[in-house]
Design a protein around this motif. Structure first.
Motif, PDB file in Angstrom:
ATOM      1  N   UNK A  17      37.260 -14.980  -0.035  1.00 14.19           N
ATOM      2  CA  UNK A  17      38.434 -15.814   0.792  1.00 14.19           C
ATOM      3  C   UNK A  17      37.601 -15.838   2.293  1.00 14.19           C
ATOM      4  N   UNK A  18      37.076 -15.389   2.726  1.00 18.45           N
ATOM      5  CA  UNK A  18      36.106 -15.326   3.998  1.00 18.45           C
ATOM      6  C   UNK A  18      35.157 -16.573   3.921  1.00 18.45           C
ATOM      7  N   UNK A  19      34.266 -16.388   2.603  1.00 19.90           N
ATOM      8  CA  UNK A  19      33.404 -17.092   2.553  1.00 19.90           C
ATOM      9  C   UNK A  19      33.922 -18.965   2.251  1.00 19.90           C
ATOM     10  N   UNK A  40      35.869 -24.630   7.228  1.00 25.29           N
ATOM     11  CA  UNK A  40      35.951 -24.461   8.675  1.00 25.29           C
ATOM     12  C   UNK A  40      34.544 -25.207   9.323  1.00 25.29           C
ATOM     13  N   UNK A  41      33.322 -25.300   8.323  1.00 25.22           N
ATOM     14  CA  UNK A  41      32.236 -25.946   8.776  1.00 25.22           C
ATOM     15  C   UNK A  41      32.104 -27.389   8.377  1.00 25.22           C
ATOM     16  N   UNK A  83      34.584 -27.482  -3.289  1.00 25.52           N
ATOM     17  CA  UNK A  83      34.831 -28.108  -4.618  1.00 25.52           C
ATOM     18  C   UNK A  83      33.990 -27.394  -5.517  1.00 25.52           C
ATOM     19  N   UNK A  84      32.744 -27.400  -5.395  1.00 24.86           N
ATOM     20  CA  UNK A  84      31.911 -26.835  -6.548  1.00 24.86           C
ATOM     21  C   UNK A  84      31.875 -25.359  -6.376  1.00 24.86           C
ATOM     22  N   UNK A  85      32.189 -24.662  -5.403  1.00 24.29           N
ATOM     23  CA  UNK A  85      32.150 -23.161  -5.205  1.00 24.29           C
ATOM     24  C   UNK A  85      33.327 -22.585  -6.077  1.00 24.29           C
ATOM     25  N   UNK A  86      34.673 -23.250  -6.040  1.00 22.40           N
ATOM     26  CA  UNK A  86      35.938 -22.569  -6.581  1.00 22.40           C
ATOM     27  C   UNK A  86      35.493 -22.269  -7.952  1.00 22.40           C
ATOM     28  N   UNK A  87      35.062 -23.177  -8.741  1.00 21.91           N
ATOM     29  CA  UNK A  87      34.808 -23.037 -10.347  1.00 21.91           C
ATOM     30  C   UNK A  87      33.948 -21.778 -10.498  1.00 21.91           C
TER      31      UNK A  87
END
Length: 50
Positions: free
Chosen positions: A5-7, A13-14, A19-23
């Motif tokens: 979640x922090x990542x 925020x940056x 979009x590609x990280x969630x899957x």
């Protein structure tokens, strides 16, 4: 997975799309839930091949 979640929050925020990280993170969660915590980071290929 503890910092997921922090990542994701930091990524957004940056101004970087998650979009590609969630899957990928979902595949990681599935593998860990199945007892595959000692594997390398290429394990999602195995999940996708099934």
């Amino acid at each position: 997975m503890a910092g997921t979640l922090t990542f994701l929050r930091t990524t957004e925020q940056q101004g970087v799309s998650a979009e590609l990280l969630r899957p990928y993170l979902e595949l990681m969660r599935r593998r860990l839930d199945g007892g595959g915590g000692a594997e390398g980071l290429t394990f999602p290929v195995d999940l996708l091949a099934r």
